[in-house]
Scaffold this motif. Sequence first.
Motif, PDB file in Angstrom:
ATOM      1  N   ASN A 174      28.936  -3.776  25.910  1.00 46.60           N
ATOM      2  CA  ASN A 174      28.653  -3.217  27.217  1.00 46.60           C
ATOM      3  C   ASN A 174      29.251  -1.811  27.295  1.00 46.60           C
ATOM      4  OD1 ASN A 174      27.814  -2.966  29.821  1.00 46.60           O
ATOM      5  ND2 ASN A 174      29.548  -4.064  30.693  1.00 46.60           N
ATOM      6  N   GLU A 175      28.535  -0.840  26.733  1.00 46.54           N
ATOM      7  CA  GLU A 175      29.009   0.540  26.725  1.00 46.54           C
ATOM      8  C   GLU A 175      27.815   1.482  26.698  1.00 46.54           C
ATOM      9  OE1 GLU A 175      29.680   1.011  21.935  1.00 46.54           O
ATOM     10  OE2 GLU A 175      31.388   0.452  23.160  1.00 46.54           O
ATOM     11  N   ILE A 176      28.075   2.739  26.976  1.00 49.55           N
ATOM     12  CA  ILE A 176      27.019   3.740  26.939  1.00 49.55           C
ATOM     13  C   ILE A 176      26.634   3.979  25.485  1.00 49.55           C
ATOM     14  CG2 ILE A 176      26.430   6.140  27.432  1.00 49.55           C
ATOM     15  CD1 ILE A 176      28.391   5.977  29.799  1.00 49.55           C
ATOM     16  N   ALA A 177      25.361   3.780  25.175  1.00 47.45           N
ATOM     17  CA  ALA A 177      24.875   3.932  23.805  1.00 47.45           C
ATOM     18  C   ALA A 177      24.857   5.402  23.390  1.00 47.45           C
ATOM     19  CB  ALA A 177      23.479   3.339  23.687  1.00 47.45           C
ATOM     20  N   SER A 178      24.962   5.615  22.114  1.00 49.39           N
ATOM     21  CA  SER A 178      24.891   6.962  21.558  1.00 49.39           C
ATOM     22  C   SER A 178      23.509   7.560  21.797  1.00 49.39           C
ATOM     23  CB  SER A 178      25.155   6.899  20.052  1.00 49.39           C
ATOM     24  OG  SER A 178      24.832   8.126  19.445  1.00 49.39           O
ATOM     25  N   PRO A 179      23.441   8.862  22.102  1.00 52.55           N
ATOM     26  CA  PRO A 179      22.149   9.516  22.281  1.00 52.55           C
ATOM     27  C   PRO A 179      21.497   9.935  20.968  1.00 52.55           C
ATOM     28  CG  PRO A 179      23.899  11.078  22.711  1.00 52.55           C
ATOM     29  CD  PRO A 179      24.556   9.740  22.447  1.00 52.55           C
ATOM     30  N   CYS A 180      22.081   9.542  19.849  1.00 58.02           N
ATOM     31  CA  CYS A 180      21.579   9.927  18.535  1.00 58.02           C
ATOM     32  C   CYS A 180      20.115   9.515  18.363  1.00 58.02           C
ATOM     33  CB  CYS A 180      22.413   9.289  17.436  1.00 58.02           C
ATOM     34  SG  CYS A 180      21.888   9.738  15.770  1.00 58.02           S
ATOM     35  N   VAL A 181      19.303  10.464  17.862  1.00 60.68           N
ATOM     36  CA  VAL A 181      17.888  10.197  17.590  1.00 60.68           C
ATOM     37  C   VAL A 181      17.590  10.333  16.093  1.00 60.68           C
ATOM     38  CG1 VAL A 181      17.072  10.810  19.900  1.00 60.68           C
ATOM     39  CG2 VAL A 181      17.257  12.583  18.134  1.00 60.68           C
ATOM     40  N   LYS A 182      18.650  10.379  15.293  1.00 58.47           N
ATOM     41  CA  LYS A 182      18.567  10.456  13.834  1.00 58.47           C
ATOM     42  C   LYS A 182      17.874  11.723  13.332  1.00 58.47           C
ATOM     43  CE  LYS A 182      18.982   5.483  13.255  1.00 58.47           C
ATOM     44  NZ  LYS A 182      19.596   5.272  14.514  1.00 58.47           N
ATOM     45  N   ILE A 183      18.035  12.804  14.094  1.00 55.32           N
ATOM     46  CA  ILE A 183      17.625  14.139  13.660  1.00 55.32           C
ATOM     47  C   ILE A 183      18.918  14.949  13.666  1.00 55.32           C
ATOM     48  CG2 ILE A 183      16.259  16.201  14.158  1.00 55.32           C
ATOM     49  CD1 ILE A 183      14.326  14.360  15.695  1.00 55.32           C
ATOM     50  N   CYS A 184      19.657  14.873  12.580  1.00 52.47           N
ATOM     51  CA  CYS A 184      21.003  15.437  12.528  1.00 52.47           C
ATOM     52  C   CYS A 184      20.995  16.806  11.848  1.00 52.47           C
ATOM     53  CB  CYS A 184      21.932  14.485  11.802  1.00 52.47           C
ATOM     54  SG  CYS A 184      21.954  12.828  12.527  1.00 52.47           S
ATOM     55  N   VAL A 185      20.736  17.819  12.653  1.00 52.14           N
ATOM     56  CA  VAL A 185      20.742  19.197  12.170  1.00 52.14           C
ATOM     57  C   VAL A 185      21.556  20.011  13.163  1.00 52.14           C
ATOM     58  CG1 VAL A 185      19.336  21.222  11.656  1.00 52.14           C
ATOM     59  CG2 VAL A 185      18.460  18.938  11.145  1.00 52.14           C
ATOM     60  N   VAL A 186      22.600  20.678  12.678  1.00 55.10           N
ATOM     61  CA  VAL A 186      23.460  21.452  13.562  1.00 55.10           C
ATOM     62  C   VAL A 186      22.925  22.872  13.677  1.00 55.10           C
ATOM     63  CG1 VAL A 186      25.793  22.325  13.930  1.00 55.10           C
ATOM     64  CG2 VAL A 186      25.448  20.034  13.002  1.00 55.10           C
ATOM     65  N   HIS A 187      22.713  23.315  14.905  1.00 54.33           N
ATOM     66  CA  HIS A 187      22.251  24.679  15.180  1.00 54.33           C
ATOM     67  C   HIS A 187      23.345  25.637  14.707  1.00 54.33           C
ATOM     68  CE1 HIS A 187      21.206  28.271  17.465  1.00 54.33           C
ATOM     69  NE2 HIS A 187      19.985  27.760  17.537  1.00 54.33           N
ATOM     70  N   PRO A 188      23.017  26.640  13.888  1.00 56.21           N
ATOM     71  CA  PRO A 188      24.041  27.493  13.282  1.00 56.21           C
ATOM     72  C   PRO A 188      24.841  28.328  14.276  1.00 56.21           C
ATOM     73  CG  PRO A 188      21.852  28.353  12.837  1.00 56.21           C
ATOM     74  CD  PRO A 188      21.674  27.012  13.475  1.00 56.21           C
ATOM     75  N   ASP A 189      24.266  28.717  15.380  1.00 61.28           N
ATOM     76  CA  ASP A 189      24.982  29.534  16.357  1.00 61.28           C
ATOM     77  C   ASP A 189      25.643  28.690  17.441  1.00 61.28           C
ATOM     78  OD1 ASP A 189      24.180  31.901  15.054  1.00 61.28           O
ATOM     79  OD2 ASP A 189      22.283  31.910  16.153  1.00 61.28           O
ATOM     80  N   ALA A 190      24.901  27.758  17.999  1.00 63.47           N
ATOM     81  CA  ALA A 190      25.414  26.939  19.111  1.00 63.47           C
ATOM     82  C   ALA A 190      26.368  25.849  18.635  1.00 63.47           C
ATOM     83  CB  ALA A 190      24.253  26.319  19.876  1.00 63.47           C
ATOM     84  N   ARG A 191      26.280  25.468  17.352  1.00 65.75           N
ATOM     85  CA  ARG A 191      27.113  24.399  16.774  1.00 65.75           C
ATOM     86  C   ARG A 191      26.905  23.074  17.510  1.00 65.75           C
ATOM     87  NH1 ARG A 191      28.537  24.592  12.274  1.00 65.75           N
ATOM     88  NH2 ARG A 191      30.526  23.594  12.531  1.00 65.75           N
ATOM     89  N   ILE A 192      25.630  22.829  17.867  1.00 64.21           N
ATOM     90  CA  ILE A 192      25.220  21.614  18.559  1.00 64.21           C
ATOM     91  C   ILE A 192      24.119  20.964  17.732  1.00 64.21           C
ATOM     92  CG2 ILE A 192      24.040  20.752  20.626  1.00 64.21           C
ATOM     93  CD1 ILE A 192      25.357  22.995  22.189  1.00 64.21           C
ATOM     94  N   CYS A 193      24.131  19.641  17.655  1.00 67.43           N
ATOM     95  CA  CYS A 193      23.066  18.915  16.956  1.00 67.43           C
ATOM     96  C   CYS A 193      21.748  19.142  17.684  1.00 67.43           C
ATOM     97  CB  CYS A 193      23.396  17.428  16.899  1.00 67.43           C
ATOM     98  SG  CYS A 193      22.072  16.442  16.166  1.00 67.43           S
ATOM     99  N   THR A 194      20.719  19.529  16.951  1.00 67.94           N
ATOM    100  CA  THR A 194      19.420  19.793  17.580  1.00 67.94           C
ATOM    101  C   THR A 194      18.662  18.517  17.921  1.00 67.94           C
ATOM    102  OG1 THR A 194      18.312  20.015  15.446  1.00 67.94           O
ATOM    103  CG2 THR A 194      19.182  22.030  16.440  1.00 67.94           C
ATOM    104  N   GLY A 195      19.165  17.383  17.493  1.00 66.64           N
ATOM    105  CA  GLY A 195      18.538  16.107  17.823  1.00 66.64           C
ATOM    106  C   GLY A 195      19.081  15.503  19.106  1.00 66.64           C
ATOM    107  N   CYS A 196      20.417  15.410  19.208  1.00 62.65           N
ATOM    108  CA  CYS A 196      21.023  14.752  20.378  1.00 62.65           C
ATOM    109  C   CYS A 196      21.756  15.725  21.300  1.00 62.65           C
ATOM    110  CB  CYS A 196      21.984  13.650  19.931  1.00 62.65           C
ATOM    111  SG  CYS A 196      23.473  14.242  19.094  1.00 62.65           S
ATOM    112  N   TYR A 197      21.948  16.957  20.849  1.00 60.79           N
ATOM    113  CA  TYR A 197      22.584  18.037  21.629  1.00 60.79           C
ATOM    114  C   TYR A 197      24.078  17.844  21.843  1.00 60.79           C
ATOM    115  CZ  TYR A 197      17.685  18.911  22.344  1.00 60.79           C
ATOM    116  OH  TYR A 197      16.357  19.114  22.136  1.00 60.79           O
ATOM    117  N   ARG A 198      24.705  17.000  21.028  1.00 63.92           N
ATOM    118  CA  ARG A 198      26.166  16.873  21.101  1.00 63.92           C
ATOM    119  C   ARG A 198      26.817  17.827  20.113  1.00 63.92           C
ATOM    120  NH1 ARG A 198      27.317  10.780  19.802  1.00 63.92           N
ATOM    121  NH2 ARG A 198      25.568  11.179  18.410  1.00 63.92           N
TER     122      ARG A 198
END
Length: 77
Positions: free
Chosen positions: A9-33
């Motif tokens: 019973n917890e908040i599920a991960s927003p991961c969508v299995k598209i794990c690519v980190v934006h080079p400037d923003a340093r955020i995953c382009t799949g889940c935005y974390r």
Amino acid sequence: MTDDVWKRNEIASPCVKICVVHPDARICTGCYRSIEEIGGWSGMSDAERARVMDELPARKSSLTKRRGGRRARLNKT
């Protein structure tokens, strides 16, 4: 048939299995974390996870997409 023993019973991960980190923003382009949020997700409280989840939609618009691929890079002079 579901196995209630493994149900959490917890908040599920927003991961969508598209794990690519934006080079400037340093955020995953799949889940935005951020990398820190991804790495620390399992140790976060429900309140921390909810805060991150609330911030994700705004992060999507902050990422710029590269257009043109290889051709655009080759045409830069």
